[in-house]
Write a protein that holds these residues in place. Structure first.
Motif, mmCIF file in Angstrom:
data_model
loop_
_atom_site.group_PDB
_atom_site.id
_atom_site.type_symbol
_atom_site.label_atom_id
_atom_site.label_comp_id
_atom_site.label_asym_id
_atom_site.label_seq_id
_atom_site.Cartn_x
_atom_site.Cartn_y
_atom_site.Cartn_z
ATOM 1 N N GLU A 1 2.641 -10.641 -1.854
ATOM 2 C CA GLU A 1 1.896 -11.302 -0.777
ATOM 3 C C GLU A 1 1.233 -10.282 0.147
ATOM 4 N N ILE A 2 1.988 -9.204 0.460
ATOM 5 C CA ILE A 2 1.548 -8.271 1.497
ATOM 6 C C ILE A 2 1.957 -6.846 1.121
ATOM 7 N N ILE A 3 1.097 -5.892 1.437
ATOM 8 C CA ILE A 3 1.423 -4.472 1.382
ATOM 9 C C ILE A 3 1.310 -3.928 2.805
ATOM 10 N N VAL A 4 2.326 -3.180 3.251
ATOM 11 C CA VAL A 4 2.318 -2.589 4.593
ATOM 12 C C VAL A 4 2.532 -1.085 4.470
ATOM 13 N N ALA A 5 1.749 -0.316 5.183
ATOM 14 C CA ALA A 5 1.888 1.142 5.185
ATOM 15 C C ALA A 5 1.277 1.703 6.462
ATOM 16 N N MET B 1 -2.866 -15.019 7.091
ATOM 17 C CA MET B 1 -1.455 -14.715 7.365
ATOM 18 C C MET B 1 -0.789 -15.932 7.982
ATOM 19 N N SER B 2 0.298 -16.360 7.361
ATOM 20 C CA SER B 2 1.059 -17.488 7.883
ATOM 21 C C SER B 2 2.161 -16.987 8.823
ATOM 22 N N TYR B 3 2.842 -17.915 9.453
ATOM 23 C CA TYR B 3 3.979 -17.599 10.323
ATOM 24 C C TYR B 3 5.022 -16.788 9.553
ATOM 25 N N GLN C 1 -7.518 -3.577 -2.851
ATOM 26 C CA GLN C 1 -8.399 -4.715 -2.551
ATOM 27 C C GLN C 1 -8.851 -5.418 -3.830
ATOM 28 N N GLY C 2 -8.808 -4.702 -4.956
ATOM 29 C CA GLY C 2 -9.190 -5.303 -6.225
ATOM 30 C C GLY C 2 -8.040 -5.909 -6.994
ATOM 31 N N LYS C 3 -6.804 -5.799 -6.456
ATOM 32 C CA LYS C 3 -5.645 -6.343 -7.164
ATOM 33 C C LYS C 3 -5.617 -7.858 -7.151
ATOM 34 N N SER C 4 -5.817 -8.451 -5.969
ATOM 35 C CA SER C 4 -5.772 -9.908 -5.826
ATOM 36 C C SER C 4 -6.525 -10.295 -4.564
ATOM 37 N N LYS C 5 -7.277 -11.363 -4.644
ATOM 38 C CA LYS C 5 -8.033 -11.800 -3.462
ATOM 39 C C LYS C 5 -7.106 -12.318 -2.369
ATOM 40 N N ASN C 6 -5.854 -12.651 -2.738
ATOM 41 C CA ASN C 6 -4.903 -13.180 -1.757
ATOM 42 C C ASN C 6 -3.967 -12.120 -1.197
ATOM 43 N N LEU C 7 -4.067 -10.877 -1.687
ATOM 44 C CA LEU C 7 -3.192 -9.824 -1.199
ATOM 45 C C LEU C 7 -3.610 -9.395 0.209
ATOM 46 N N ILE D 1 7.074 -8.812 -0.165
ATOM 47 C CA ILE D 1 6.290 -7.919 0.695
ATOM 48 C C ILE D 1 6.745 -6.502 0.399
ATOM 49 N N VAL D 2 5.787 -5.606 0.156
ATOM 50 C CA VAL D 2 6.096 -4.209 -0.164
ATOM 51 C C VAL D 2 5.670 -3.333 1.004
ATOM 52 N N ALA D 3 6.583 -2.478 1.455
ATOM 53 C CA ALA D 3 6.281 -1.594 2.584
ATOM 54 C C ALA D 3 6.590 -0.145 2.211
ATOM 55 N N PHE D 4 5.739 0.762 2.686
ATOM 56 C CA PHE D 4 5.927 2.197 2.506
ATOM 57 C C PHE D 4 5.861 2.864 3.871
ATOM 58 N N ASN D 5 6.605 3.959 4.024
ATOM 59 C CA ASN D 5 6.532 4.704 5.280
ATOM 60 C C ASN D 5 5.649 5.949 5.150
ATOM 61 N N VAL D 6 4.906 6.008 4.039
ATOM 62 C CA VAL D 6 3.950 7.105 3.813
ATOM 63 C C VAL D 6 2.604 6.515 3.420
#
Length: 277
Positions: A91-95, A1-3, A107-113, A60-65
């Protein structure tokens, strides 16, 4: 994770956490470029991407569920609406949480996710920012549509669906960098303009992204319109916007009211400006 990763993830999470119904928010450079609320989270995700698929790529994709198996598969396999072929890259998924199978699929989508689990932010915090020679401290912008009054100042009163769209757009524009304009309809962001030195240019960007869907949609501005005639308010009305919400407070507020009355567009003042910097 970068700044920058942390800043973007925080922006996405703060935005999606505002919504009570299942919602997907996609952020790029701390600005939400796609927001959609639906009882079907898969549909919310698809709509959020389609709001601006060019910007969503690499965002960056975020879900509230909770992210379950079906949603994780959709994230992994969904193709860009632009060409229907390229898989969307993030780059990032947040939930708030993930099912065991959902996490395994992501975890199998991309090694950098990066896959983040976050708790709901608390209200009443302070915002701290460094400037040359010191720090700036202010209260966080915690206002929600339930906290404020949407004062109708136009002759035409918005219908129930227009009021719902107005509140949704207002909540979205809160998280967009000023000068900020958001156009939304049916709990879905259609277009947004952010970070422009003048509000008119932000409007034009939002209108271009919304395209023909702007007809009857709600428009939210994070601060008042300094001019109306032959400027942002009139251009929005001429484009077919169905309702406008802004804080008010300009010495030319009456021009905005008169302009909206001429075109039969409901205008609402909140007295609360976001002005996110």
């Amino acid at each position: 994770m970068s700044y920058n990763n942390y800043l973007d993830a925080d922006a996405a999470w703060n935005c999606v956490s505002e919504f009570k119904s299942p919602t997907c928010v996609i952020v790029k450079h701390t600005n939400p470029c796609g927001v959609a609320s639906r009882s079907d989270t898969l549909e919310a995700y698809r709509l959020a991407v389609r709001a601006d698929p060019v910007s969503a790529f690499g965002g960056i994709v975020a879900f509230n569920v909770e992210v379950n198996e079906d949603l994780a598969k959709e994230i992994r396999e969904f193709r860009s609406p632009i060409d229907g072929e390229a898989r969307m890259f993030y780059e990032i998924i947040v939930a708030p949480k993930y099912t065991e199978k959902g996490l395994e699929i992501l975890q199998g989508k991309s090694k950098n996710l990066r896959i983040l689990e976050a708790s709901m932010p608390k209200r009443g915090k302070r915002s701290l920012r460094q400037v040359g020679g010191g720090w700036l401290l202010q209260d966080s912008d915690d206002y929600t549509p339930e906290d404020i009054e949407f004062n109708i100042v136009s002759e035409r009163i918005p219908q129930e669906n227009e009021m719902d769209d107005t509140k949704f757009a207002w909540l979205c524009v809160k998280h967009v960098k000023s000068n900020a304009i958001v156009i939304a309809k049916n709990k879905c962001m259609l277009g947004m303009g952010s970070g422009q030195p003048n509000r008119l240019e932000s409007l034009r960007i939002a209108l271009r992204k919304a395209g023909d869907e702007v007809k009857g949609a709600a428009l939210a501005s994070d601060a008042f319109f300094p001019f109306a005639w032959k400027d942002a308010v009139e251009e929005a009305c001429e484009a077919g916007v169905g309702a406008i919400v802004e804080p008010g407070g300009s010495i030319r507020d009456q021009d905005a009211i008169d302009c909206c009355n001429k075109y039969g567009v409901p205008l609402l003042f909140t007295t609360i400006r976001h002005f996110r910097h």
